[in-house]
Every structure is written in C-alpha cells, then in structure tokens.
Design a protein around this motif. Structure first.
Motif, mmCIF file in Angstrom:
data_model
loop_
_atom_site.group_PDB
_atom_site.id
_atom_site.type_symbol
_atom_site.label_atom_id
_atom_site.label_comp_id
_atom_site.label_asym_id
_atom_site.label_seq_id
_atom_site.Cartn_x
_atom_site.Cartn_y
_atom_site.Cartn_z
ATOM 1 N N CYS A 1 -2.926 -13.984 17.682
ATOM 2 C CA CYS A 1 -2.121 -13.086 17.111
ATOM 3 C C CYS A 1 -2.720 -12.983 15.523
ATOM 4 O O CYS A 1 -3.045 -11.952 15.019
ATOM 5 C CB CYS A 1 -0.586 -13.150 17.127
ATOM 6 N N VAL A 2 -2.839 -14.083 14.928
ATOM 7 C CA VAL A 2 -3.242 -14.132 13.598
ATOM 8 C C VAL A 2 -4.713 -13.562 13.523
ATOM 9 O O VAL A 2 -5.356 -13.072 12.733
ATOM 10 C CB VAL A 2 -3.325 -15.599 13.029
ATOM 11 N N ARG A 3 -5.323 -14.078 14.571
ATOM 12 C CA ARG A 3 -7.027 -13.418 14.717
ATOM 13 C C ARG A 3 -7.064 -12.117 14.945
ATOM 14 O O ARG A 3 -8.113 -11.478 14.421
ATOM 15 C CB ARG A 3 -7.673 -14.206 16.023
ATOM 16 N N SER A 4 -6.209 -11.481 15.423
ATOM 17 C CA SER A 4 -6.367 -10.051 15.835
ATOM 18 C C SER A 4 -5.431 -9.294 14.829
ATOM 19 O O SER A 4 -5.547 -7.965 14.954
ATOM 20 C CB SER A 4 -6.058 -9.727 17.251
ATOM 21 N N ALA A 5 -4.467 -9.860 14.024
ATOM 22 C CA ALA A 5 -3.508 -8.816 13.598
ATOM 23 C C ALA A 5 -3.970 -8.522 11.907
ATOM 24 O O ALA A 5 -4.753 -9.290 11.423
ATOM 25 C CB ALA A 5 -2.326 -9.799 13.308
ATOM 26 N N ARG A 6 -3.736 -7.405 11.708
ATOM 27 C CA ARG A 6 -3.955 -6.955 10.217
ATOM 28 C C ARG A 6 -3.231 -7.772 9.061
ATOM 29 O O ARG A 6 -3.731 -8.167 7.912
ATOM 30 C CB ARG A 6 -4.041 -5.583 10.029
ATOM 31 N N THR A 7 -2.076 -7.987 9.460
ATOM 32 C CA THR A 7 -1.198 -8.784 8.619
ATOM 33 C C THR A 7 -0.388 -10.001 9.417
ATOM 34 O O THR A 7 0.110 -9.881 10.285
ATOM 35 C CB THR A 7 -0.131 -7.785 8.125
ATOM 36 N N PRO A 8 -0.897 -11.080 9.094
ATOM 37 C CA PRO A 8 -0.316 -12.140 9.708
ATOM 38 C C PRO A 8 0.995 -12.617 9.821
ATOM 39 O O PRO A 8 1.477 -13.228 10.629
ATOM 40 C CB PRO A 8 -1.361 -13.681 9.140
ATOM 41 N N GLU A 9 1.668 -11.974 8.664
ATOM 42 C CA GLU A 9 3.184 -12.195 8.659
ATOM 43 C C GLU A 9 3.820 -11.565 9.942
ATOM 44 O O GLU A 9 4.899 -12.021 10.450
ATOM 45 C CB GLU A 9 3.483 -11.426 7.390
ATOM 46 N N ASN A 10 3.103 -10.709 10.682
ATOM 47 C CA ASN A 10 3.785 -9.988 11.684
ATOM 48 C C ASN A 10 3.539 -10.997 12.726
ATOM 49 O O ASN A 10 3.956 -10.697 14.027
ATOM 50 C CB ASN A 10 2.967 -8.750 12.049
#
Length: 122
Positions: A92-101
């Motif tokens: 998720c962190v690799r592909s998300a624009r906002t890691p908070e999500n």
C-alpha cells in the motif's frame, strides 16, 4: 487451317520472328506474374501463421501473469483478514499517493505508524 498457314508463310521473316519473340515474351511474362502471385500468397500465409503463433504465446504469458497476480491477491486478502502481514502495508505504501491512507493495513498491535517499509528508503 491451311489458309492460316499459307498466310503465315507469306509474311516476311522479320515480321514472323518479331511476332514469335513477342509471343514468347508474353508467355514468359504471364508465367512470371503467375508464380510471383503464388509466392506472395505463400509469404502472406506464412506471415499470418507467424502472427497467430506470436499472439498465442503472448496470450499464454498474459494468462499466466493474471493467474499469478490473482494468487498473490488471494494471499494478501487472507493475510488482511487475519491482520498479520507487513506485506499488505508495504504494498500500500509503495503504491499509494498518501501513505497515511495505509494505516488501516498496519498489523494489529503495531503502535509505530512511522516505521520503515521494506524497499523504501525511509
């Protein structure tokens, strides 16, 4: 028939020779065009068969990749249901624009949301 032969024999030899050469040239040209069209048809057919084989190979590779990705997705879903995987959070962190999500993917009991993700240079 004998009238035709008689007429042909009365022509000057240069005219008979010219007509004979032109007739032979036309016959050779017709044969050449016929064989060239057959050669073109064979080449087009071979090219089409080659394209079909390439498409089949590409389709097989795509199907294999899709099956692999579905298997990985099933593993992620199982791990997410158990809530015990860092791989889902890392993905998720690799592909998300906002890691908070990606906080929802943190394994249960993890209290440090700012931890380093494998493969990330944090």
């Amino acid at each position: 028939m004998s009238g035709y032969l008689l007429w042909w024999t009365k022509l000057p030899s240069l005219v008979r020779y010219t007509i004979g050469v032109l007739s032979a040239f036309c016959a050779v040209l017709a044969l050449f065009l016929f064989f060239m069209s057959k050669l073109k048809d064979m080449r087009d057919e071979a090219f089409a068969q080659g394209q079909t084989q390439v498409r089949e190979q590409a389709s097989a590779a795509v199907i294999e990749n899709v099956e692999t990705s579905h298997e990985i997705r099933r593993q992620f879903d199982l791990e997410a249901a158990r809530g015990s995987s860092d791989a889902i959070y890392a993905n998720c962190v690799r592909s998300a624009r906002t890691p908070e999500n990606c906080q929802r993917f943190l394994p249960r009991g993890s209290e440090d949301p700012d931890r380093a993700v494998p493969g990330q240079g944090r």
